[in-house]
Design an enzyme around this catalytic site. Sequence first.
Site, PDB file in Angstrom:
ATOM      1  N   HIS A   9       2.811  -1.883   9.686  1.00  0.00           N
ATOM      2  CA  HIS A   9       3.432  -2.360   8.512  1.00  0.00           C
ATOM      3  C   HIS A   9       3.364  -3.273   7.650  1.00  0.00           C
ATOM      4  O   HIS A   9       4.027  -3.816   6.595  1.00  0.00           O
ATOM      5  CB  HIS A   9       5.128  -1.920   8.830  1.00  0.00           C
ATOM      6  CG  HIS A   9       5.692  -2.837   9.632  1.00  0.00           C
ATOM      7  ND1 HIS A   9       5.552  -3.082  10.957  1.00  0.00           N
ATOM      8  CD2 HIS A   9       6.602  -4.085   9.027  1.00  0.00           C
ATOM      9  CE1 HIS A   9       6.215  -3.965  11.383  1.00  0.00           C
ATOM     10  NE2 HIS A   9       6.997  -4.686  10.279  1.00  0.00           N
TER      11      HIS A   9
HETATM   12  C1  UD1 Z   1      11.052  -5.921   7.253  1.00  0.00           C
HETATM   13  C2  UD1 Z   1      10.909  -7.558   7.632  1.00  0.00           C
HETATM   14  C3  UD1 Z   1       9.760  -7.522   8.896  1.00  0.00           C
HETATM   15  C4  UD1 Z   1      10.138  -6.309   9.944  1.00  0.00           C
HETATM   16  C5  UD1 Z   1      10.560  -5.117   9.149  1.00  0.00           C
HETATM   17  C6  UD1 Z   1      10.632  -3.985  10.371  1.00  0.00           C
HETATM   18  C7  UD1 Z   1      11.214  -9.191   6.061  1.00  0.00           C
HETATM   19  C8  UD1 Z   1      10.484 -10.279   5.147  1.00  0.00           C
HETATM   20  N1  UD1 Z   1      10.447  -8.329   6.760  1.00  0.00           N
HETATM   21  O1  UD1 Z   1       9.853  -5.454   6.539  1.00  0.00           O
HETATM   22  O2  UD1 Z   1       9.686  -8.628   9.339  1.00  0.00           O
HETATM   23  O3  UD1 Z   1       9.027  -6.339  10.870  1.00  0.00           O
HETATM   24  O4  UD1 Z   1      11.540  -5.090   8.277  1.00  0.00           O
HETATM   25  O5  UD1 Z   1      10.768  -2.672   9.813  1.00  0.00           O
HETATM   26  O6  UD1 Z   1      12.334  -9.199   5.913  1.00  0.00           O
HETATM   27  N2  UD1 Z   1      12.241   0.737   2.976  1.00  0.00           N
HETATM   28  C9  UD1 Z   1      12.944   2.200   2.901  1.00  0.00           C
HETATM   29  N3  UD1 Z   1      14.002   2.389   3.579  1.00  0.00           N
HETATM   30  C10 UD1 Z   1      14.687   1.309   4.494  1.00  0.00           C
HETATM   31  C11 UD1 Z   1      14.035   0.136   4.217  1.00  0.00           C
HETATM   32  C12 UD1 Z   1      12.996  -0.101   3.407  1.00  0.00           C
HETATM   33  O7  UD1 Z   1      12.286   3.153   2.231  1.00  0.00           O
HETATM   34  O8  UD1 Z   1      15.646   1.613   5.112  1.00  0.00           O
HETATM   35  C13 UD1 Z   1      11.329   0.650   1.972  1.00  0.00           C
HETATM   36  C14 UD1 Z   1      11.706  -0.276   0.898  1.00  0.00           C
HETATM   37  O9  UD1 Z   1      11.784   0.621  -0.355  1.00  0.00           O
HETATM   38  C15 UD1 Z   1      10.416  -1.174   0.462  1.00  0.00           C
HETATM   39  C16 UD1 Z   1       9.879  -1.159   1.936  1.00  0.00           C
HETATM   40  O10 UD1 Z   1      10.038  -0.199   2.612  1.00  0.00           O
HETATM   41  O11 UD1 Z   1       9.490  -0.658  -0.632  1.00  0.00           O
HETATM   42  C17 UD1 Z   1       9.752  -2.531   2.595  1.00  0.00           C
HETATM   43  O12 UD1 Z   1      11.091  -2.833   3.213  1.00  0.00           O
HETATM   44  P1  UD1 Z   1      11.490  -4.183   3.170  1.00  0.00           P
HETATM   45  O13 UD1 Z   1      12.885  -4.562   3.702  1.00  0.00           O
HETATM   46  O14 UD1 Z   1      11.474  -5.165   1.760  1.00  0.00           O
HETATM   47  O15 UD1 Z   1      10.549  -5.019   4.186  1.00  0.00           O
HETATM   48  P2  UD1 Z   1       9.803  -4.426   5.536  1.00  0.00           P
HETATM   49  O16 UD1 Z   1       8.471  -4.206   5.016  1.00  0.00           O
HETATM   50  O17 UD1 Z   1      10.678  -3.236   6.012  1.00  0.00           O
END
Ligand code: UD1
Length: 349
Positions: A194
């Site tokens: 991811h």
């Molecule tokens: C975050 C952390 C990363 C960790 C990861 C574990 C930061 C910088 N990164 O990255 O260190 O390893 O979490 O999962 O904080 N999304 C959903 N549902 C959710 C959460 C997110 O659909 O419940 C989607 C969001 O719309 C977004 C993407 O996932 O487009 C990324 O989510 P985000 O929280 O920005 O960062 P992660 O890639 O999850």
Amino acid sequence: MIDLICGARPNFMKVDPIIRSLGGKVRLVHTGQHYDYAMSGSFFDQLGLPRPDVNLGVGSSTITAQTADIMKAYEPVFLQGKPDAVVVVGDVNSTLACVLTAVRYGTPTVHVEAGLRSFDRTMPEEINRLLTDQISDLLLITSHEARENLTKEGRPDGSIILVGNPMIDTLLRLLPESAEKEVPHGKFGLVTLHRPGNVDNRELLGDILDSLGRLSPLSLVFPAHPRTLKNIKSWGLQNRVPGNLKLVEPMDYLAFIKHQQMAEVVITDSGGVQEETSVMGVPCVTVRPNTERPVTCTLGTNVLCPDPLGIPAAVKEQIKNRPEFPPVIPLWDGSAGARIAVEIERILK
Ligand code: UD1
């Protein structure tokens, strides 16, 4: 009373042992960085975590906006609660945002899992780690090389304490409960990817999928993070998903640890998975040029694979070299939460 901050999936298994050891002295603040049941709620249910006392409900946006949103939402909650200390874990945006809010008011701050460094400043987590460690008062570390990183950055030796790895407390506590969970029949590999560095680049993600296809006939299960799934779909990469690779929804915690335990090999770019596989003695291939957790390579079962084309060779080698017994990593013993609680109590006095 302390504010204990969580926000994203890898935080929940780290705050759990701290709450268990500190009991009623904690106000649990969930930033809402992760909000889906699969990424957040299911972990509260399976870990037996108390419902958060506060949910800031920030949701997703850019890294900058998300960090700012968390600060703006946390400040009034912090001022109203007047915590005696703020404790943050890991390296996600929620970690930095809340510690930065607390230091403005001179409140003592604690960073659990301090001093990890990939030395790769293109990773958002590395920036979060560097900044959080510069401004936190107490730096609780999982392994000894973190001390060296922190002292090189000018942090006083007296503020750094080796407590072990709280994520492993949760793993060891819940492995027996995962026994009932179903895994595929026969030999299989587990995949989790991811990181923006791997999955936000269309060509690279396509190369990784091709490489995973070369592991056939080994079947692979890939519980895909929302970010990864979104990119596979929007770039039309579905036709590059090989026949031996089964894409599934993100797994709940118990199903995921059982899959790790039973896998022939785990292919990942996650930080926590490198640690969990090491403790269970399961071969791990980390598709990254670096790791902030080098102890998983020196003492554990992890190997770095910077080039996606190298995955098949690395997997073969790792399976061949699988250790007979799980490695022992100092203080990754299931009691880190208790040691963390002792240090937090000390600064509260
Ligand atoms: C975050 C952390 C990363 C960790 C990861 C574990 C930061 C910088 N990164 O990255 O260190 O390893 O979490 O999962 O904080 N999304 C959903 N549902 C959710 C959460 C997110 O659909 O419940 C989607 C969001 O719309 C977004 C993407 O996932 O487009 C990324 O989510 P985000 O929280 O920005 O960062 P992660 O890639 O999850």
